[in-house]
Structure formats: C-alpha cells, structure tokens
Design a protein around this motif. Structure first.
Motif, PDB file in Angstrom:
ATOM      1  N   THR A 403       0.822  -1.213   0.000  1.00 18.26           N
ATOM      2  CA  THR A 403       0.000   0.000   0.000  1.00 18.26           C
ATOM      3  C   THR A 403       0.852   1.257   0.000  1.00 18.26           C
ATOM      4  O   THR A 403       0.579   2.221  -0.731  1.00 18.26           O
ATOM      5  CB  THR A 403      -0.930  -0.003   1.222  1.00 18.26           C
ATOM      6  OG1 THR A 403      -1.724  -1.202   1.213  1.00 18.26           O
ATOM      7  CG2 THR A 403      -1.851   1.212   1.202  1.00 18.26           C
ATOM      8  N   LEU A 404       1.914   1.252   0.811  1.00 26.26           N
ATOM      9  CA  LEU A 404       2.786   2.422   0.914  1.00 26.26           C
ATOM     10  C   LEU A 404       3.845   2.471  -0.176  1.00 26.26           C
ATOM     11  O   LEU A 404       4.639   3.420  -0.221  1.00 26.26           O
ATOM     12  CB  LEU A 404       3.471   2.456   2.280  1.00 26.26           C
ATOM     13  CG  LEU A 404       2.556   2.520   3.497  1.00 26.26           C
ATOM     14  CD1 LEU A 404       3.367   2.575   4.778  1.00 26.26           C
ATOM     15  CD2 LEU A 404       1.637   3.730   3.418  1.00 26.26           C
ATOM     16  N   TYR A 411      11.823  -1.534   4.057  1.00 23.27           N
ATOM     17  CA  TYR A 411      10.941  -1.620   5.225  1.00 23.27           C
ATOM     18  C   TYR A 411      11.659  -2.253   6.411  1.00 23.27           C
ATOM     19  O   TYR A 411      11.485  -1.801   7.561  1.00 23.27           O
ATOM     20  CB  TYR A 411       9.695  -2.418   4.859  1.00 23.27           C
ATOM     21  CG  TYR A 411       8.842  -2.798   6.057  1.00 23.27           C
ATOM     22  CD1 TYR A 411       8.007  -1.862   6.667  1.00 23.27           C
ATOM     23  CD2 TYR A 411       8.897  -4.080   6.581  1.00 23.27           C
ATOM     24  CE1 TYR A 411       7.242  -2.200   7.762  1.00 23.27           C
ATOM     25  CE2 TYR A 411       8.131  -4.429   7.678  1.00 23.27           C
ATOM     26  CZ  TYR A 411       7.301  -3.490   8.267  1.00 23.27           C
ATOM     27  OH  TYR A 411       6.558  -3.823   9.361  1.00 23.27           O
ATOM     28  N   LYS A 443       3.854   8.366   5.117  1.00 21.30           N
ATOM     29  CA  LYS A 443       4.246   6.957   5.163  1.00 21.30           C
ATOM     30  C   LYS A 443       4.810   6.601   6.533  1.00 21.30           C
ATOM     31  O   LYS A 443       4.496   5.543   7.091  1.00 21.30           O
ATOM     32  CB  LYS A 443       5.276   6.670   4.071  1.00 21.30           C
ATOM     33  CG  LYS A 443       4.738   6.775   2.660  1.00 21.30           C
ATOM     34  CD  LYS A 443       5.804   6.385   1.657  1.00 21.30           C
ATOM     35  CE  LYS A 443       5.266   6.455   0.235  1.00 21.30           C
ATOM     36  NZ  LYS A 443       6.277   6.051  -0.777  1.00 21.30           N
ATOM     37  N   LYS A 446       1.951   6.204   8.986  1.00 21.42           N
ATOM     38  CA  LYS A 446       1.212   4.945   8.837  1.00 21.42           C
ATOM     39  C   LYS A 446       2.018   3.759   9.362  1.00 21.42           C
ATOM     40  O   LYS A 446       1.466   2.839   9.966  1.00 21.42           O
ATOM     41  CB  LYS A 446       0.850   4.742   7.371  1.00 21.42           C
ATOM     42  CG  LYS A 446      -0.172   5.754   6.861  1.00 21.42           C
ATOM     43  CD  LYS A 446      -0.537   5.496   5.402  1.00 21.42           C
ATOM     44  CE  LYS A 446      -1.547   6.520   4.903  1.00 21.42           C
ATOM     45  NZ  LYS A 446      -1.907   6.295   3.470  1.00 21.42           N
TER      46      LYS A 446
END
Length: 462
Positions: A403-404, A411, A443, A446
């Motif tokens: 999604t990001l 990550y 980002k 989230k």
C-alpha cells in the motif's frame, strides 16, 4: 688477473645463513644466479657476477677484475633428511619465521623446490616429532659421494625451475546483497539476534536478590517471577531453533529457490507459511510439496479438458495446439500495443485554458467564483511478490509495504531503526519517528500506527 682468497670468518658464515632465500642477479648481465654458483667481490659491497662475466674479466663502476673474490655456492648437502638440503632447511625455517607456522602454501613458495604437503610433513617429522625436541636430531650423518650430491642438486634445481605455481582461485565479483545481519539482525559469531523474542525479559530479574530477611510471600513471588522469566527464555529458544532448523538465515539459498518457482507456486507457499509454526520441518515440506503437486495436477487436468473440448485426442496434437495458442496470444499482444500507440499519436490535443469558459472547464459543476477541492488519486499498490526479502514479512506487513509502495528491504531497515530507538528510549513519539526516518511523513505515520497496533511500539504521545 690476480686471484686471491681471503679466509672465511664466522661473520661470513652468519651472513651466508642470513642471505638464504634472497634472490641474486649478476650485476653485469642481470642474469638470475640465485640457484647456481656466483662470484662475490670481497672488496666491493654487495657485488655479484655470474661465472661467464667473471671469466670475461668484466669491470663495472668501481669494480676491477683484479679484486679479491669468493666463490658462493648453495649448500645442497643433507643434514636432517636425504631429500632436503641444508639450503632448503634454511629456507624452510626462514619461511616459517616470516609467514608463521601453518601457512604452508607461502612457506612452500619461499622454499621453491618443495610442495605444500612436503614442507608440512618434513617440519612435523624433523622438528616437531623429534626425539630431541625442541631441537632436531643433530647427530645424523649422510655419506653421499660428490657425484650423487651434484646430480641431486641438478635435479632439485630443475624441479624449482619447472615447478608449476599453484592456480589462483578466481574471486567472485562483489555484489550488493543484504547479509543476515542487514536483514534480521543476526550475529553469526554469537548465534544470537540483536533483538530477541521478549527482548526486555531480563529487565525484571536483573536486580533480584534473595536475602535471609525475605518473607515467605516475597520468596514465593520472586520464584514466580523467575518461573515466568524461564518460560520466556524457553519460548525464545524455541523461536531461535525454529529459524535455524528451517534455514531462514540462508538468504542466498532461499533466494535462488524462490527465483526458480513460478508466481502461482510462490502464492501458495506464502499463503500456507503460517502453518510452519505447528508442523515439523519434514511435515511442513511434505505439506507444501503436496499442495504444489495438487496445483500441477489441476493445471494438467484443465489442460487435458481443453484438449478434449477442442476435439484433440492425442498428446502430440495437444502440444501443437498449445504452441499455436501461444503464437496467437503473442501476435494479439503486439497488435494491441501497436493500436494503442497509434491512437495516442492520432489523439487530438486538449483545448487550451484560454479557450475554455467557466461552463466548459473540468470543474463545470462548480459555481462561478468558487473553486473545487483538488482530490488526489491514491497510487496503485506496489507488486512486491517477487521482491527481495518478501518471505521475511508477515501478511499484514506485506500488505502495508504494497500500500505504501515500499520494498521489503527498505521496510526492514526502517523497522530496525524504529525498534532500536524505541528500546533505547523506552517509548517513541510520532514526532520522533518522523525525525528519525527521512521519508514521506505520511508513510512514516502509517508505519508508526501499524507498529503501535501490533504492540511493537508503545505510544509516548498518550
């Protein structure tokens, strides 16, 4: 030419021993005279001539042909072993002192006429396993006639000249691949991880002390805390054992296996990976192999049913049908791509803003004098199924990265930095997370919310 010989002294012998292993060249013709007889001038400092130049009476610089000289010859007679000369013994000891015991390849290169195994075996037999250790047996005597000694010397020199050097192993080119430490914080030398399961478990028992004045209730409470701590350690060991037994740390091997699988196979494996926690390694492999075999059987059955529906009754006809089908699909894709490119070239340009009135604007529904809010279309999710490190993420983490639009490797680095900062401070605020991670603040926010919901980070803002 006057030829005189001066008497050799103890200093000359020591100098000859110290010069073992040094390369000598004729100062007149530059010929390598290390392994043969050479003539050394007794007056000029460090001046050597080969036999041919000496016989021709060569004079260079301050050297004159009437200077006193000495005949220098290699000591090829054996002292400890018939296959080893005194000069080779000196080179062996000098190589061991220079390169260190055990570095037999460099020592053999220094000796020149012996292999690595021969140097190691000779050193262990003569020097280490000697009955007079730590000294070798100094009382050995070898009766060799001069002809045999000369023949042996010629053989050794021929071996040294014709010896083939050891092949140099080709080094693989350096590649930028993440190591175990970069991916999961694993330290191979210690067989530990930087962040273990229940990483703060030791904080509860680090200051615990049992004293004689403790009450029975206090002792029972401390024992209960120790029991809880031991249970956490057992879970930590189980998780570590699970990672080691499944080979999750062998990144390159797992990556090569993943590349060989098709997209459907990877989807099936990722969907059932959660069952690995309740199965043994062998059972889980059988389970996955069974699912993959079932998928291949279903595909084969569907393929045969397609053959039958098209009136094909032989496998050869079916293979020909598949080839023609693939050819038709390729042609159709090329046709569609060329059609789209032609439509783009023939498309009319949009009208300019100067020719558009308020009613024909893209915001025609907005009244005059008012502006409509510009709604930003969210970006499409990123396909990370074939990205590096995807197998290290849970299903929710994979959805978050998609999604990001963040790759798994990036990550994991962000996750490691946030968890380290949280462990150091005992808590982490959203503002601190945004200052630590220099990417889009939305980002980062989230990711921070995801970690708080997962229980990995304690929100200090509250």
């Amino acid at each position: 030419m006057t030829v005189t010989h001066r008497k050799r002294t103890a200093n000359d012998a020591e100098k000859d021993i110290a010069e073992a292993g040094v390369k000598y060249h004729c100062d007149a013709c530059s010929q390598n005279i290390t392994d043969t007889v050479r003539i050394r001038c007794a007056i000029c400092s460090d001046f050597d001539l080969c036999v041919s130049c000496f016989c021709n009476g060569t004079e260079i610089g301050k050297h004159k042909n009437w200077h006193d000289y000495r005949v220098m010859e290699q000591h090829s007679f054996p002292i400890f072993d018939t296959e080893w000369g005194a000069d080779e013994e000196l080179l062996l000891i000098e190589g061991a002192q220079t390169f260190g015991i055990g570095n037999w390849l460099d020592i053999a290169d220094h000796v020149g006429s012996k292999t690595r195994d021969e140097c190691e075996a000779h050193y262990l037999q003569v020097y280490v396993n000697s009955e007079t250790w730590p000294l070798p047996d100094m009382h050995k005597k070898f009766d060799m006639d001069p002809e045999a000694q000369a023949a042996r010397k010629r053989q050794r020199l021929a071996m040294r000249v014709n010896r083939v050097p050891a092949p140099v192993k080709a080094q693989k080119p350096m590649t930028s691949q993440p190591a175990n430490h970069d991916i999961s914080g694993y330290m191979p030398g210690r067989l530990e991880f930087e962040t273990e399961y229940e990483n703060e478990a030791e904080q509860v028992v680090k200051d615990m002390v049992f004293g004689e004045e403790d009450l029975a209730e206090e002792v029972d409470l401390k024992l209960m805390v120790l029991e809880i701590y031991n249970s956490k350690l057992n879970k930590r060991m189980e998780r570590r054992k699970f990672v080691f037994e499944r080979g999750f740390l062998d990144y390159k091997k797992n990556q090569s296996i993943e590349k060989k699988r098709s997209a459907k196979e990877r989807d099936i494996i990722n969907s059932v990976r959660v069952f690995a926690q309740i199965q043994t390694n062998d059972d889980y492999k059988k389970f996955v192999d069974g699912l993959l075999k079932e998928m291949h059987l279903r595909e084969r059955i569907a393929e045969l049913q397609e053959f039958r529906a098209n009136g094909l009754t032989t496998l050869a006809a079916g293979q020909e049908y598949l080839r023609e089908k693939a050819s038709r699909q390729t042609s159709l894709r090329h046709l569609m791509s060329s059609s789209v490119s032609n439509d783009r070239r023939n498309a009319r340009p949009p009208p300019s803003r100067s020719n558009m009135d308020d009613n024909s604007s893209p915001r025609g529904a907005v009244a005059a004098g008012k502006t409509a809010p510009l709604v930003r279309k969210p970006a499409n999710p990123l396909n990370i199924q074939n990205a590096e490190g995807i197998h290290l993420l849970t299903v929710p983490e994979q959805a978050l990265c998609s999604t990001l639009r963040i790759f798994p490797k990036s990550y994991m680095i962000i996750k490691e930095q946030l968890l380290k900062e949280h462990a150091r401070l005992g808590g982490l605020k959203r503002r601190q997370a945004r200052e630590l991670i220099k990417i889009d603040v939305n980002k980062t926010g989230k990711i921070y919310d995801f970690f708080v919901e997962a229980g990995w980070i304690q929100n200090s803002d509250a």
